[in-house]
Every structure is written in structure tokens, then in C-alpha cells.
Design an enzyme around this catalytic site. Structure first.
Site, PDB file in Angstrom:
ATOM      1  N   SER A  43       0.802  -1.152  -0.092  1.00 39.30           N
ATOM      2  CA  SER A  43       0.059   0.054  -0.027  1.00 39.30           C
ATOM      3  C   SER A  43       1.154   1.326  -0.128  1.00 39.30           C
ATOM      4  O   SER A  43       1.636   1.476  -0.800  1.00 39.30           O
ATOM      5  CB  SER A  43      -0.939  -0.015   1.177  1.00 39.30           C
ATOM      6  OG  SER A  43      -2.085   0.922   1.060  1.00 39.30           O
TER       7      SER A  43
ATOM      8  N   HIS B 134      -7.960  -5.587  -0.238  1.00 41.06           N
ATOM      9  CA  HIS B 134      -6.453  -4.924  -0.258  1.00 41.06           C
ATOM     10  C   HIS B 134      -5.834  -5.556   1.034  1.00 41.06           C
ATOM     11  O   HIS B 134      -6.237  -5.810   1.976  1.00 41.06           O
ATOM     12  CB  HIS B 134      -6.864  -3.331   0.490  1.00 41.06           C
ATOM     13  CG  HIS B 134      -5.733  -2.375   0.208  1.00 41.06           C
ATOM     14  ND1 HIS B 134      -4.889  -2.166  -0.902  1.00 41.06           N
ATOM     15  CD2 HIS B 134      -5.094  -1.870   1.438  1.00 41.06           C
ATOM     16  CE1 HIS B 134      -4.004  -1.460  -0.764  1.00 41.06           C
ATOM     17  NE2 HIS B 134      -3.978  -1.297   0.714  1.00 41.06           N
TER      18      HIS B 134
END
Length: 540
Positions: A205, A464
Site C-alpha cells: 500500500s 486490499h
């Protein structure tokens, strides 16, 4: 002053003993440190690489740590969080951490079959706003026993990324922390038995975007051999943003510095404030829950800055070809947009899901959710883009539980997928080093999306971090047998990639295709029990 990093590293190799009679004691230029025996591995934590960035050093580039220890330094204390407003802290008070936090943390497996180890450096994620090394577990990699792991702590949120867009308050302090830590690792890792010529830098990320940004420094090829960016790269819209100067002066107003217009006075005032006040100001920039998730992030710095990190947009740097030429692997998950889309499925006090609010607030909230509020020149341009997105993904349907998965796909494409493909495309045109990519699609029983939505009755797909958690983190549910196999495949991939001189990375039996010089984008699609080459004609 620039140093000959390679010469220093070779000197370290020549002087460091491969096997220490007392493995818990390591001698550094500052003195000796004592680590901890954790049964299967040794740990050396909270080792400072920079002076505490406090007082007059707040909002400055980090200064190397040069103090000498008279006694053995205790490296058994887990690292602190850098001071932050953390999205995942329960309750109203989400502020945690300290300013004196710039440390490296080394984990060395007990493996008598090796006299030295390749090195994996982990830059944590957290939207540039929160997170820390303790968020990511080392046990899976230590159990494999073939690499040394190093985790970096760096400044986040306004303390790490506040910028007035000038030489006085430049921003990118967190990225400069990372860069100094990478130099420290290159210079010192041989003392722990690490191989300075075999260093991989990876992150997830914002950590993945950080890795890409570090790679855009020409110096990076001296600091690392290969790089890996999981679900984050420098082109994602939440990474390098505009409007930082306005936000910097607004922080000053919130904490009592008045309506300043001069960055010298603003900086002086902010340096006199308690760090918790500055971090607490973050809440004033959130329009709903933790949205936008990155109100403070990297910026393009003024060329007048004494120690700039980047003075051009990442796209221009890539096109110039002037960056660290190392093999790069980047990725996204099939439904990466669960961050932050899953928040829309959270129940409100009235019993309705938050997604229902978008029917009346789409034009207000979409620019914050999807990070184009500061990139559009006019309100009309911003509204046109909002309208086009809604039309493309929903047509004439309303925002509702029934249309949620299409909204999530919108988030995936805008925040993660599109710019992953764009980055690979640019690198294949302008890089001399290999560039690889993968898509991960294997939904967990309970992943990050369920945590964000605070419910277990919704199917979110592969969200995610659902791949990354199998390598570094502690899964939120008992891993399935297929996930255990995938975890081992990923760790083996990293171990072989960092040691390979010219080969492509391999997942299970699938060899990653190198995109350099190819007419089509080629990624590896990793599924529950298989992997295959995915070819894309265009960036859709």
C-alpha cells in the site's frame, strides 16, 4: 556530503565476522547492542538510525544518529509507533505513538546451514498517515529461515508529510527517513550476517508506493538489488497530491498559530507545539470516518530545497529514465478497492449502510474518496468527472447494497489497478531493468474488508492486503490449507528473487513475464490453486 556507499558496505563485510561467538551481541559504529533470542530467530529492535526529529529537528530532513553508547544498547524493546492518528485504533481517541521513533529492526533466522543471508527490507503501509513495524509479523519469514528481515519506522501524517511547497517547509520527511534508513542498512547489515549485495526493498500500500518512490532515486541502485511494491505505486492518485500548502497553513490555524501566510513563522510556531496537537488536527480534514485516508502525503518539492526527495512528478522521472535501475515487481488484488470502499457497507445509527448517503452526497464526497479534489481546475470539471464515473460504473442505478460491488470496482480501478498498469506500461518503455506484475484473486474467509465494514455477512472478494497478510501479518482468521501453500509460495518467490542475478521471479511453477520491450502488458494471475499469464492489450 555523499558517501561511497558501496565502499563502506565492502569494508563492513571485511570487518564483520560471519559467525559471532555471542550472537545476541552485535557491534555497530555507535557501540555494542544486545538482541533477544526468540527460539527460532534473533531480534534486534529499536536501533536508532537518526537523531530524534524533535524540537528544531521537527519538519527537517533526518540527521544520522552518531551518538556513542558507553554501555551495551538494549535492542530487546519492540519499536514504538511514530506519533499518528491511527484509523484502526478502537474508540474516539485514535492518537498513538511518540516523536522519537526513527529506528530499524533486524530479525535473523537461526539457520546453521548459512554463514550469511540475503536481506528483505519492509517499509510499512498505512496511507502515509499511520502504521508501524509492529503491525507486520516476522514469524512466517523467520520460519522459512533463509533471509534477514529489516523493518523501518518513519514519520507519518502531518509530522512526516506537512508541506508548504517551499524550501522552508518542504515535506517528504517520512520518505527522507526511509532513505536514510536504507543507507544505514546498506552500511551495517553485514554486521548481523546480512549480504549488502543482496537487498530487497518491499512494501504494501503506502509502503509499496514508498518503495516505488525510493526506486525513482538514482541512488537506489546502490542501496538495493530488487524492489517489490504490493498494491501501491507512485502514480496512484492518493500518493503525490496537490494542495499541500493550503493544508499546512490550515493545520497552523487549527493548533493556534493564527492565520499565517509566511512559512517561516508557520514552521517556528508548529515546532513549538506539542506533537499530539498537530496529529490531532488530522481529524479536521476527515469528511466521514477516515476519508480521505491520506490528507498528508508525498509532494513534488521546490528545487530550492537543500535536500529534496523529488522535484519532478514521478511520471516525468520515469520518462527521463533517471532512476534506480533495478528489477521491480508490482501488483494489485482483484478487489483492492475494499480500502476504503468497505466503509460504505458499515451500518449507521439509523440502520442504513453508509453507501445510501452517496445518492445525495456523491458530488460532495467522491472527490475525497477518490482523490481528485485538488487535481481538477474547476468545480465544473470536478463535477463532470464525478458524473462520468457514476455513469460508467452504475449507469442509471442508485447507490445501494445491491450496487456495492460495482462501486467497489470503481474504487479498485481508480485507486489501485489503473495506475499499477500505467506504471508497468511506463517502465516497460523507459526502464532498462525488468518490470513484473501480478494480480491476486483468492478471497479469504475474513479479510481487511470485513474489518472495515464491521460485518461478516457481505462478500467482498479478494481485498486490499489479502495477499500481503499471508507473508507478513497475522491473518484475521485461521488460514486455509490453500492459503498456507500460497504463503510458502510467496515467501519462496521473495527469497529466490532477492538472490537471482538475472532470472525472472517464480511463483510456484509460473515464471513471471518481463514486460520490457513487450507489446502487451503481461501479468501473472494468482488464484486459489493455480497461476497463469494474463495479457492485456490496453490499459482499460
Amino acid at each position: 556530503m555523499k558517501r561511497d556507499i558501496c565502499s563502506i558496505a565492502l569494508l563492513c563485510l571485511a570487518t564483520a565476522a560471519a559467525v559471532n561467538d555471542e550472537p545476541l551481541i552485535v557491534e555497530l559504529p555507535n557501540g555494542k547492542i544486545r538482541g533477544r533470542d526468540n527460539e527460532g530467530y534473533y531480534s534486534y529492535e529499536s536501533i536508532p538510525y537518526a537523531e530524534p526529529p524533535m524540537g528544531e529537528l521537527r519538519f527537517e530532513a533526518p540527521q544520522p544518529y552518531e551518538r556513542q553508547w558507553k554501555e551495551v544498547f538494549d535492542a530487546t524493546t519492540p519499536p514504538n509507533f511514530c506519533i499518528q492518528l491511527n484509523q484502526f485504533v478502537e474508540g474516539a481517541q485514535k492518537s498513538i505513538g511518540v516523536e522519537d521513533c526513527l529506528t530499524v529492526n533486524v530479525y535473523k533466522p537461526k539457520n546453521s546451514s548459512r554463514s550469511s543471508f540475503p536481506v528483505v527490507v519492509n517499509i510499512h503501509g498505512g496511507a502515509f498517515m499511520f502504521g508501524g513495524p509492529v503491525d507486520h509479523g516476522q514469524e512466517p519469514i523467520m520460519a522459512s529461515g533463509n533471509v534477514i528481515l529489516v523493518k523501518i519506522a518513519y514519520r507519518v501524517g502531518p509530522i512526516g508529510f506537512l508541506s508548504a511547497g517551499d524550501a522552508t517547509l518542504s515535506g517528504n520527511f517520512g520518505l527522507k527517513d526511509q532513505r536514510l534508513a536504507l543507507r544505514w542498512i546498506k552500511q551495517n547489515i553485514a554486521r548481523f550476517g546480512g549480504e549488502p549485495e543482496n537487498i530487497m526493498v518491499l512494501g504494501h500500500s503506502a509502503g509499496g508506493a514508498s518503495v516505488h518512490l525510493q526506486m525513482l532515486q538514482e541512488e537506489f541502485s546502490q542501496l538495493a538489488k530488487v524492489a517489490v511494491s504490493f498494491s501501491g505505486n507512485a502514480l496512484d492518485p492518493w500518493v503525490v497530491q496537490q494542495g499541500a500548502r493550503r493544508r499546512a497553513f490550515e493545520v497552523g490555524r487549527i493548533v493556534g498559530c493564527g492565520l499565517q501566510s509566511d512559512s517561516v513563522e508557520l514552521k517556528k510556531c508548529l515546532q513549538s507545539k506539542d506533537a499530539s496537537e498537530i496529529v490531532g488536527a488530522v481529524s479536521e480534514f476527515l469528511v466521514v470516518d477516515y476519508v480521505p485516508f491520506a490528507p498528508f502525503s508525498p509532494v513534488v518539492e521546490s528545487e530550492e530545497v537543500a535536500e529534496p526527495f523529488i522535484t519532478k512528478h514521478p511520471i516525468d522521472i520515469i520518462k527521463s529514465g533517471k532512476f534506480g535501475q533495478v528489477p521491480w515487481l508490482t501488483s494489485y488484488t482483484q478487489e483492492d478497492g475494499t480500502y476504503n470502499a468497505a466503509l460504505l457497507m458499515a451500518k449507521q445509527l439509523n440502520g442504513n449502510e453508509l453507501i445510501e448517503d452517496l445518492n445525495s452526497r456523491w458530488f460532495e464526497l467522491a472527490p475525497y474518496y477518490l482523490f481528485y479534489r485538488d487535481s481538477k481546475k474547476t468545480v465544473d470539471e470536478m463535477d463532470d468527472y464525478s458524473r462520468d464515473l457514476r455513469q460508467q460504473y452504475l449507469g442509471d442505478r442508485n447507490f445501494s447494497v445491491d450496487s456495492y460491488l460495482d462501486v467497489q470496482r470503481l474504487f479498485t480501478d481508480v485507486l489501485f489497478r489503473n495506475d499499477t498498469l500505467r506504471s508497468i506500461d511506463l517502465h516497460r518503455q523507459h526502464s532498462k531493468s525488468p518490470v513484473y506484475g501480478y494480480v491476486y484473486d483468492n478471497p479469504p474467509v475474513r479479510g481487511s474488508a470485513q474489518i472495515l465494514a464491521r460485518r461478516e455477512d457481505i462478500y467482498f472478494g479478494t481485498g486490499h492486503g489479502d495477499d500481503y497478510v499471508l507473508i507478513f501479518d497475522k491473518p484475521t482468521s485461521q488460514p486455509r490449507e490453500d492459503e498456507k501453500i500460497i504463503s510458502k509460495n510467496f515467501i519462496r518467490l521473495l527469497e529466490e528473487f532477492v538472490q537471482s542475478d538475472n532470472g525472472s521471479p517464480i511463483y510456484d511453477a509460473c515464471v513471471f513475464p518481463n514486460n520490457i520491450g513487450e507489446e502487451q502488458l503481461q501479468l501473472l494471475l494468482i488464484k486459489t490453486n493455480s497461476c497463469e499469464i494474463l495479457k492485456l492489450n490496453t490499459i482499460e
